[in-house]
Design an enzyme around this catalytic site. Sequence first.
Site, PDB file in Angstrom:
ATOM      1  N   ASP A   1       0.915  -1.141   0.000  1.00 23.97           N
ATOM      2  CA  ASP A   1       0.000   0.000   0.000  1.00 23.97           C
ATOM      3  C   ASP A   1       0.950   1.184   0.000  1.00 23.97           C
ATOM      4  OD1 ASP A   1      -1.477   2.243   0.769  1.00 23.97           O
ATOM      5  OD2 ASP A   1      -2.989   0.977   1.714  1.00 23.97           O
ATOM      6  N   HIS A   2       1.163   1.792  -1.155  1.00 27.95           N
ATOM      7  CA  HIS A   2       2.291   2.734  -1.254  1.00 27.95           C
ATOM      8  C   HIS A   2       2.103   3.961  -0.359  1.00 27.95           C
ATOM      9  CE1 HIS A   2      -0.324   4.300  -4.453  1.00 27.95           C
ATOM     10  NE2 HIS A   2       0.195   5.467  -4.156  1.00 27.95           N
TER      11      HIS A   2
ATOM     12  N   HIS B   1      -5.810   2.746   1.021  1.00 30.49           N
ATOM     13  CA  HIS B   1      -5.125   3.938   1.543  1.00 30.49           C
ATOM     14  C   HIS B   1      -5.913   4.675   2.628  1.00 30.49           C
ATOM     15  CE1 HIS B   1      -2.967   2.967  -2.011  1.00 30.49           C
ATOM     16  NE2 HIS B   1      -3.761   3.597  -2.844  1.00 30.49           N
TER      17      HIS B   1
HETATM   18  P1  NAP Z   1       0.945  -1.758 -17.049  1.00 32.46           P
HETATM   19  O1  NAP Z   1       1.604  -0.492 -17.441  1.00 32.46           O
HETATM   20  O2  NAP Z   1      -0.257  -2.212 -17.774  1.00 32.46           O
HETATM   21  O3  NAP Z   1       2.053  -2.892 -17.112  1.00 32.46           O
HETATM   22  C1  NAP Z   1       1.742  -4.259 -17.077  1.00 32.46           C
HETATM   23  C2  NAP Z   1       3.007  -5.073 -17.254  1.00 32.46           C
HETATM   24  O4  NAP Z   1       2.658  -6.447 -17.288  1.00 32.46           O
HETATM   25  C3  NAP Z   1       3.751  -4.765 -18.522  1.00 32.46           C
HETATM   26  O5  NAP Z   1       5.133  -4.821 -18.252  1.00 32.46           O
HETATM   27  C4  NAP Z   1       3.355  -5.918 -19.433  1.00 32.46           C
HETATM   28  O6  NAP Z   1       4.394  -6.136 -20.344  1.00 32.46           O
HETATM   29  C5  NAP Z   1       3.238  -7.052 -18.429  1.00 32.46           C
HETATM   30  N1  NAP Z   1       2.343  -8.123 -18.848  1.00 32.46           N
HETATM   31  C6  NAP Z   1       1.048  -8.033 -19.219  1.00 32.46           C
HETATM   32  N2  NAP Z   1       0.568  -9.242 -19.533  1.00 32.46           N
HETATM   33  C7  NAP Z   1       1.581 -10.117 -19.369  1.00 32.46           C
HETATM   34  C8  NAP Z   1       1.717 -11.516 -19.560  1.00 32.46           C
HETATM   35  N3  NAP Z   1       0.684 -12.268 -19.951  1.00 32.46           N
HETATM   36  N4  NAP Z   1       2.898 -12.079 -19.286  1.00 32.46           N
HETATM   37  C9  NAP Z   1       3.942 -11.337 -18.868  1.00 32.46           C
HETATM   38  N5  NAP Z   1       3.874 -10.015 -18.671  1.00 32.46           N
HETATM   39  C10 NAP Z   1       2.711  -9.407 -18.919  1.00 32.46           C
HETATM   40  O7  NAP Z   1       0.562  -1.750 -15.499  1.00 32.46           O
HETATM   41  P2  NAP Z   1       1.170  -0.840 -14.327  1.00 32.46           P
HETATM   42  O8  NAP Z   1       0.452   0.462 -14.337  1.00 32.46           O
HETATM   43  O9  NAP Z   1       2.631  -0.827 -14.408  1.00 32.46           O
HETATM   44  O10 NAP Z   1       0.670  -1.621 -13.034  1.00 32.46           O
HETATM   45  C11 NAP Z   1       1.269  -2.795 -12.552  1.00 32.46           C
HETATM   46  C12 NAP Z   1       0.671  -3.140 -11.194  1.00 32.46           C
HETATM   47  O11 NAP Z   1       0.905  -2.071 -10.294  1.00 32.46           O
HETATM   48  C13 NAP Z   1      -0.834  -3.347 -11.209  1.00 32.46           C
HETATM   49  O12 NAP Z   1      -1.169  -4.302 -10.239  1.00 32.46           O
HETATM   50  C14 NAP Z   1      -1.363  -1.984 -10.764  1.00 32.46           C
HETATM   51  O13 NAP Z   1      -2.630  -2.097 -10.161  1.00 32.46           O
HETATM   52  C15 NAP Z   1      -0.313  -1.607  -9.763  1.00 32.46           C
HETATM   53  N6  NAP Z   1      -0.211  -0.166  -9.525  1.00 32.46           N
HETATM   54  C16 NAP Z   1       0.154   0.687 -10.538  1.00 32.46           C
HETATM   55  C17 NAP Z   1       0.278   2.041 -10.284  1.00 32.46           C
HETATM   56  C18 NAP Z   1       0.722   3.003 -11.359  1.00 32.46           C
HETATM   57  O14 NAP Z   1       0.933   4.173 -11.028  1.00 32.46           O
HETATM   58  N7  NAP Z   1       0.897   2.585 -12.585  1.00 32.46           N
HETATM   59  C19 NAP Z   1       0.013   2.543  -9.009  1.00 32.46           C
HETATM   60  C20 NAP Z   1      -0.350   1.659  -8.000  1.00 32.46           C
HETATM   61  C21 NAP Z   1      -0.451   0.307  -8.274  1.00 32.46           C
HETATM   62  P3  NAP Z   1       4.205  -6.742 -21.826  1.00 32.46           P
HETATM   63  O15 NAP Z   1       3.080  -6.016 -22.457  1.00 32.46           O
HETATM   64  O16 NAP Z   1       5.542  -6.487 -22.479  1.00 32.46           O
HETATM   65  O17 NAP Z   1       3.957  -8.179 -21.614  1.00 32.46           O
END
Ligand code: NAP
Length: 485
Positions: free
Chosen positions: A174-175, A237
């Site tokens: 939980d950042h 949060h």
């Molecule tokens: P994202 O930009 O959609 O990235 C998803 C990642 O997963 C990409 O690296 C994608 O790479 C990979 N991926 C997707 N399907 C895959 C598969 N079948 N096999 C292997 N890799 C796969 O998501 P994100 O925003 O970084 O979020 C990641 C997590 O952090 C989520 O749980 C989100 O809820 C959490 N989070 C994010 C934020 C934020 O600010 N972004 C904040 C809080 C929490 P490829 O397409 O190259 O496979």
Amino acid sequence: VNSNATTIILFGATGDLARRKLYPALYSLYKKKNNFAVIGVARRDYDHEVFRQNVYESLKNHSNPENDAEDFIKRFYYYPLDVKDTKAYDGLKELADQLNDQFDLQGNRMFYLSLAPEFFAPVTLNLKQAGLTTNTGWKRLVIEKPFGRDLESAAELNNSIHEVFEESEIYRIDHYLGKEMVQNIQVIRFANPIFEGIWNNRYISNIQITSSETLGVGERASYYDHTGALMDMIQNHMLQMVALTAMEPPSRFVTEDIRDEKVKVLRSIRPLTDSTVANSVVRGQYTRGTMPNGDVVKGYREEENIKEQSMTDTFVAAKLHIDNFRWAGVPFYIRTGKRMTAKSTEIVVQFKDAPKRPYFNNFNDLQPNLLVIHVQPDEGLSLKLNAKKFSTGGGSIPITMNFSNSNNDDGSSAYERLIQDCIHGDSTNFTRWDEVALSWQFVDYIAEAWKERNIPLDRYEAGTMGPASAHELLAKDGHHWWPLT
Ligand code: NAP
């Protein structure tokens, strides 16, 4: 023994979170002499070199790469894999074993799942299947939010990951718990007898916790339309900030004692009923409006990838009661939303009024004392007091004592603190399963009532502090939201 050594296997290495937050955080940790190598995992067809250039780009955009960045990115390796392809994990294990020897990483392994939540359970099980979790040192699982969609799915996920990791090896992110001022809540309370002595219902009138955003849904639309503010913000949060503000001093300042006290708060939140959901929880959604900078922005239902008749909550306000000796009678008001007037997270502790009669009858400006903990974007603390109006005959003026730690952190330092804690094996600032379960229980009841009981969705104009009903919620009690400072 180098306890700061570990292989970090980062799933979702090409994703948004990794780029914006995790690589800058890891760079700072590298500067602080942690010894790690990173295996970035995702589907896209990168090789080590392309991946390293991406990491370097991330530092250029979100950090400040110096000469040592060259050596830093040499610690990054890429392993292309579709997480559903169980066979492909064997090669991942080989690479992890190789890097362990090459960088002397003591057999320690951190698995960081920065992936869509539906992959959390399968990846964990696949790691075990491939023998990646029978390493010789410690193993730890860092898991992003959301942890489930409701209590049932969270419990299911929890059971799956418990087949592979012990509770003490699971680091649920939980950042907000990595943020400086959220961690500071306990220090402010417990290291200052002047506050802890009056931190109760004899002296406190009410507590207001706000986390507002100016952004709309943006690119996360299709995710958000299935989530909403209740699940995205309140479940984690907001309830965590309530727990930290309300908890009893732990008997020892150690992980499980602190978590025990937080759990007690969550357990003491008065259970909702259908009528309390209707009367003390506000569900809002923004409509077209003008932001303070003059931009006219679309309403939620006009945004791309949002259903025309979407009932998703982009705003929630609620009044909670914590039924214990310390807090009986003190309402906790919480609110969070998108497209509000300002981006701000703060906790306002409003103290009870001084007796006006007979002393201050003619003082029109007498204000309650407020202690405000500013979590973001500014980090600081302010205390509002009354003082005599200078040089005139009588009356008072409000004065504010301010402490502010001006920084330009874009949020990666919260991740830095949390990843460092994980490397040290300190899970204090991560959520334990019982905290997660109790939070879902609370939120599920609201979600269910909204669905079943025809509770209205109150619209608010973008650029405002939420629907009128959010203001009425406090007005009914003779209070009002304090303006964000
Ligand atoms: P994202 O930009 O959609 O990235 C998803 C990642 O997963 C990409 O690296 C994608 O790479 C990979 N991926 C997707 N399907 C895959 C598969 N079948 N096999 C292997 N890799 C796969 O998501 P994100 O925003 O970084 O979020 C990641 C997590 O952090 C989520 O749980 C989100 O809820 C959490 N989070 C994010 C934020 C934020 O600010 N972004 C904040 C809080 C929490 P490829 O397409 O190259 O496979």
